[in-house]
Design an enzyme around this catalytic site. Structure first.
Site, PDB file in Angstrom:
ATOM      1  CB  VAL A  14      12.395  -5.121 -12.321  1.00  0.00           C
ATOM      2  CG1 VAL A  14      11.635  -6.410 -12.586  1.00  0.00           C
ATOM      3  CG2 VAL A  14      12.869  -5.083 -10.875  1.00  0.00           C
ATOM      4  CE  LYS A 105       7.533  -3.725  -4.245  1.00  0.00           C
ATOM      5  NZ  LYS A 105       8.907  -4.106  -4.481  1.00  0.00           N
ATOM      6  CB  VAL A 132       5.378 -11.557  -2.065  1.00  0.00           C
ATOM      7  CG1 VAL A 132       5.916 -11.909  -0.680  1.00  0.00           C
ATOM      8  CG2 VAL A 132       4.165 -10.662  -1.963  1.00  0.00           C
ATOM      9  CE  LYS A 205       8.466  -6.949  -1.437  1.00  0.00           C
ATOM     10  NZ  LYS A 205       9.887  -6.690  -1.226  1.00  0.00           N
ATOM     11  N   GLY A 302      16.294  -7.678  -6.884  1.00  0.00           N
ATOM     12  CA  GLY A 302      17.284  -7.685  -7.966  1.00  0.00           C
ATOM     13  C   GLY A 302      16.623  -8.057  -9.279  1.00  0.00           C
TER      14      GLY A 302
HETATM   15  N1  HSE Z   1      12.813  -2.990  -2.740  1.00  0.00           N
HETATM   16  C1  HSE Z   1      12.384  -4.345  -2.692  1.00  0.00           C
HETATM   17  C2  HSE Z   1      13.286  -5.104  -1.739  1.00  0.00           C
HETATM   18  C3  HSE Z   1      12.456  -4.927  -4.063  1.00  0.00           C
HETATM   19  O1  HSE Z   1      14.335  -4.582  -1.386  1.00  0.00           O
HETATM   20  O2  HSE Z   1      12.944  -6.207  -1.348  1.00  0.00           O
HETATM   21  C4  HSE Z   1      11.809  -6.281  -4.199  1.00  0.00           C
HETATM   22  O3  HSE Z   1      10.445  -6.238  -3.912  1.00  0.00           O
END
Ligand code: HSE
Length: 338
Positions: A14, A105, A132, A205, A302
């Protein structure tokens, strides 16, 4: 044009997306916000990253103090992840007078109370839109666009990895392990993907969404959590034959005697809007007593979608908007004592 100094802490998947988006969209951001975001430091312990990621010479450091001591860096982006080291980093940044933007999160769901009071004590703010729904501005919607509503329900698909796995398994009859490996390669999965597939990330989340939606003191342990590990291709075939699609859902509902918070795979009728949410996409439905149903849809994981939300927060902090919103968020979360 005003220049704003930014420090990035943690340059994994990220973080790399943030560096790239800052470079690619610098002109767009400047034109729209009137700000020039200057990435002054990237704190990253893994020196292999220093060669891989394109940044101005001297930007990389492995010493957090470089950011903490730089008066020109006013905003710190925490992308280390996890709750321990990241928590200490955020506390140090706040104590050093930096506003903090985070996508973490887990940190907010587990140590949110402490982090928010540290921010308040330091007179700084913490922004977390990217925590989130990836690039979907759902926190802003809850916090601002829907503020006139009593929120009665928030539910949806908030883990891109699980949604990608279930979609691929169903569409191509592929095995769970193969698809999980793809999700890791594409940068959707957590460093420890068991957080995704066991439903933990979804619960984190949901805790954040529910705290804001219901102004409630959310104890993570009160969320019933079941992941997708036990789902196999036969379940998905059966769902299809019966006219359903299997999705991992986060569900928060206001009930007469309190809140119902749960994470579990669910069969959804094929005609339901959530049934069409495939791959790494997320969709969050919020029911407000005035607006009725709303549905927020977009890429939930992503590097680029997450970077989009992170830079939105950075700009909101830099323009002063986040500072104005933070005390209000404090009020929104007052039930939680944050
Ligand atoms: N691992 C998390 C997902 C990344 O797949 O949603 C984004 O929060």
């Amino acid at each position: 044009m005003t220049s704003v100094g930014v420090g990035l802490i943690g340059c994994g998947t990220v973080g790399t997306g943030v560096v790239e988006l800052l470079a690619t969209n610098a002109e767009t951001i400047a034109r729209k916000s009137g700000l020039r975001l200057e990435l002054r430091h990237i704190c990253e312990k893994n020196r292999a990253v220093w060669d891989r990621v394109k940044a101005s010479p001297g930007t990389f450091t492995d010493d957090l103090d470089v950011i903490l001591r730089d008066p020109g860096t006013t905003i710190a982006i925490e992308l280390v992840g996890g709750t321990t080291v990241a928590g200490e980093i955020v506390r140090k940044c706040l104590a050093a007078g930096k506003d903090v933007v985070t996508a973490n999160k887990a940190l907010l769901a587990v140590r949110g109370r402490e982090i928010f009071s540290a921010a308040r004590a330091a007179g700084r703010c913490v922004s977390f839109e990217a925590s989130v729904g990836g690039g979907i501005p759902v926190i802003a919607a809850l916090r601002e666009g829907l503020i006139a509503n009593r929120i009665d329900a928030v539910f949806g698909i908030v883990n891109g990895t699980c949604n990608y796995i279930l979609s691929e398994m169903a569409a191509r009859d592929r095995a769970y392990a193969d698809v999980l490996a793809d999700a890791q390669r594409l940068g959707y999965a957590e460093p420890d993907p068991s957080f995704d597939v066991k439903g933990t990330d979804t619960a984190h989340k949901l805790a954040i969404l529910a705290a804001i939606a219901f102004q409630a003191d959310i104890d993570l342990g009160s969320i019933a959590v079941e992941g997708i590990e036990a789902i196999d291709r036969m379940d998905l075939r059966a769902a299809r034959e019966l006219g359903y699609v299997c999705k991992l859902l986060a569900i928060g509902e206001r009930e007469d005697d309190g809140l119902s918070l749960r994470v579990h795979p669910a069969f959804i009728p094929q005609a339901h809007p959530l049934a069409g949410v495939s791959g790494p996409f997320n969709a969050i439905s919020i029911y407000g007593n005035a607006v009725g149903h709303t549905l927020f849809y977009g890429r939930g994981a992503g590097p680029k979608p997450t970077a989009s939300a992170i830079l939105a927060d950075v700009i909101a902090v830099a323009t002063g908007n986040a500072r104005r919103v933070f005390p209000r968020l404090d009020t929104l979360l007052k039930g939680r004592g944050l």
